[in-house]
Design a protein around this motif. Structure first.
Motif, mmCIF file in Angstrom:
data_model
loop_
_atom_site.group_PDB
_atom_site.id
_atom_site.type_symbol
_atom_site.label_atom_id
_atom_site.label_comp_id
_atom_site.label_asym_id
_atom_site.label_seq_id
_atom_site.Cartn_x
_atom_site.Cartn_y
_atom_site.Cartn_z
ATOM 1 N N LEU A 118 -6.504 0.241 20.930
ATOM 2 C CA LEU A 118 -5.549 1.145 20.292
ATOM 3 C C LEU A 118 -5.688 1.006 18.777
ATOM 4 N N GLN A 119 -5.832 2.137 18.100
ATOM 5 C CA GLN A 119 -5.917 2.134 16.645
ATOM 6 C C GLN A 119 -4.745 2.925 16.079
ATOM 7 N N LEU A 120 -4.031 2.324 15.124
ATOM 8 C CA LEU A 120 -2.879 2.965 14.492
ATOM 9 C C LEU A 120 -3.097 3.056 12.991
ATOM 10 N N ARG A 121 -2.668 4.176 12.416
ATOM 11 C CA ARG A 121 -2.619 4.374 10.966
ATOM 12 C C ARG A 121 -1.222 4.873 10.657
ATOM 13 N N VAL A 122 -0.530 4.169 9.775
ATOM 14 C CA VAL A 122 0.885 4.437 9.532
ATOM 15 C C VAL A 122 1.163 4.430 8.033
ATOM 16 N N SER A 123 2.088 5.282 7.603
ATOM 17 C CA SER A 123 2.533 5.272 6.207
ATOM 18 C C SER A 123 4.012 5.645 6.159
ATOM 19 N N GLY A 124 4.617 5.416 4.995
ATOM 20 C CA GLY A 124 6.009 5.808 4.785
ATOM 21 C C GLY A 124 7.037 4.950 5.491
ATOM 22 N N LEU A 125 6.653 3.749 5.905
ATOM 23 C CA LEU A 125 7.625 2.881 6.585
ATOM 24 C C LEU A 125 8.686 2.418 5.592
ATOM 25 N N PRO A 126 9.919 2.294 6.047
ATOM 26 C CA PRO A 126 10.980 1.816 5.158
ATOM 27 C C PRO A 126 10.637 0.431 4.611
ATOM 28 N N ARG A 127 10.896 0.229 3.327
ATOM 29 C CA ARG A 127 10.645 -1.085 2.710
ATOM 30 C C ARG A 127 11.840 -1.976 2.994
ATOM 31 N N ARG A 128 11.639 -2.844 3.941
ATOM 32 C CA ARG A 128 12.700 -3.769 4.342
ATOM 33 C C ARG A 128 12.093 -5.122 4.586
ATOM 34 N N ARG A 129 12.940 -6.132 4.628
ATOM 35 C CA ARG A 129 12.448 -7.477 4.942
ATOM 36 C C ARG A 129 12.047 -7.554 6.406
ATOM 37 N N SER A 134 14.259 6.066 9.974
ATOM 38 C CA SER A 134 12.912 5.867 9.427
ATOM 39 C C SER A 134 12.328 7.177 8.900
ATOM 40 N N ARG A 135 13.186 7.971 8.285
ATOM 41 C CA ARG A 135 12.753 9.247 7.723
ATOM 42 C C ARG A 135 11.612 9.024 6.740
ATOM 43 N N GLY A 136 10.587 9.828 6.844
ATOM 44 C CA GLY A 136 9.425 9.704 5.981
ATOM 45 C C GLY A 136 8.298 8.883 6.590
ATOM 46 N N ALA A 137 8.598 8.123 7.642
ATOM 47 C CA ALA A 137 7.554 7.345 8.312
ATOM 48 C C ALA A 137 6.706 8.296 9.151
ATOM 49 N N GLY A 150 0.760 -6.942 18.579
ATOM 50 C CA GLY A 150 0.405 -7.548 17.304
ATOM 51 C C GLY A 150 1.129 -6.863 16.167
ATOM 52 N N ARG A 151 0.865 -7.343 14.949
ATOM 53 C CA ARG A 151 1.525 -6.791 13.764
ATOM 54 C C ARG A 151 0.635 -5.794 13.054
ATOM 55 N N LEU A 152 1.274 -4.814 12.414
ATOM 56 C CA LEU A 152 0.542 -3.913 11.529
ATOM 57 C C LEU A 152 0.191 -4.669 10.262
ATOM 58 N N ARG A 153 -0.952 -4.395 9.707
ATOM 59 C CA ARG A 153 -1.409 -5.050 8.486
ATOM 60 C C ARG A 153 -1.356 -4.066 7.322
ATOM 61 N N PRO A 154 -0.863 -4.508 6.154
ATOM 62 C CA PRO A 154 -0.858 -3.620 4.984
ATOM 63 C C PRO A 154 -2.282 -3.208 4.620
ATOM 64 N N ALA A 155 -2.455 -1.919 4.279
ATOM 65 C CA ALA A 155 -3.762 -1.390 3.899
ATOM 66 C C ALA A 155 -3.725 -0.838 2.472
ATOM 67 N N GLY A 156 -2.665 -1.145 1.708
ATOM 68 C CA GLY A 156 -2.540 -0.669 0.335
ATOM 69 C C GLY A 156 -1.826 0.667 0.243
ATOM 70 N N ASN A 157 -1.214 0.927 -0.888
ATOM 71 C CA ASN A 157 -0.498 2.190 -1.140
ATOM 72 C C ASN A 157 0.560 2.512 -0.101
ATOM 73 N N GLY A 158 1.234 1.511 0.430
ATOM 74 C CA GLY A 158 2.290 1.745 1.404
ATOM 75 C C GLY A 158 1.796 2.140 2.783
ATOM 76 N N ARG A 159 0.523 1.963 3.007
ATOM 77 C CA ARG A 159 -0.066 2.306 4.311
ATOM 78 C C ARG A 159 -0.304 1.037 5.121
ATOM 79 N N PHE A 160 -0.309 1.224 6.441
ATOM 80 C CA PHE A 160 -0.563 0.119 7.358
ATOM 81 C C PHE A 160 -1.592 0.573 8.386
ATOM 82 N N ARG A 161 -2.355 -0.392 8.878
ATOM 83 C CA ARG A 161 -3.322 -0.123 9.938
ATOM 84 C C ARG A 161 -3.272 -1.245 10.952
ATOM 85 N N GLY A 162 -3.725 -0.928 12.137
ATOM 86 C CA GLY A 162 -3.818 -1.950 13.156
ATOM 87 C C GLY A 162 -4.764 -1.529 14.254
ATOM 88 N N ARG A 163 -5.491 -2.506 14.797
ATOM 89 C CA ARG A 163 -6.337 -2.307 15.970
ATOM 90 C C ARG A 163 -5.947 -3.374 16.972
#
Length: 142
Positions: free
Chosen positions: A61-72, A47-50, A90-103
């Motif tokens: 718990l609040q998470l902000r994530v980017s750079g996740l590998p684009r996979r199915r 997961s290089r770049g994540a 729970g699942r991370l939700r897309p937040a646009g521009n390849g970013r994800f967020r979750g609470r």
């Protein structure tokens, strides 16, 4: 003093040439200066770049994530000790521009060693897939 080591040097030089481009820095935690968002998650093999941050506010718990590998599949968040001892949050939700967020409600977080993010196939199996991409020790969130 002069023999006090790197801590003093970092304080004198960090605000000038070294900080904006982070050239010459050896930090393994990119974006570390953004402390208000929380400690950095550690990218796992494959997961290089994540990257991401986690923050715990009480049992939330609040998470902000980017750079996740684009996979199915979908990115699932877990309280994690092992593949057989993992509690889904729970699942991370897309937040646009390849970013994800979750609470997430993270009751019982102190009973687990890690917060883990895994790639989960859409196969109806609710167990951890074993394909972890990011992780942080829960002790770093307190």
């Amino acid at each position: 003093g002069e023999g006090s080591g790197r801590a003093g040097e970092r304080g004198r030089e960090g605000g000038r040439a070294g900080e904006p481009g982070r050239k010459g820095g050896r930090s393994q935690e990119p974006g570390r200066g953004r402390r208000s968002r929380g400690p950095e998650l550690r990218a796992l093999p494959g997961s290089r770049g994540a990257r991401g941050t986690a923050r715990l506010d009480g049992n939330r718990l609040q998470l902000r994530v980017s750079g996740l590998p684009r996979r199915r599949g979908r990115y699932q968040v877990w309280l994690y000790d092992s593949l057989i001892d993992a509690k889904p949050l729970g699942r991370l939700r897309p937040a646009g521009n390849g970013r994800f967020r979750g609470r997430f409600k993270a009751r019982g977080i102190g009973r687990y060693r890690y917060v883990d993010i895994s790639l989960e196939p859409r196969d109806g199996n609710s167990n951890h897939s074993g394909r972890s991409v990011l992780r942080i020790a829960t002790r770093k969130l307190r």
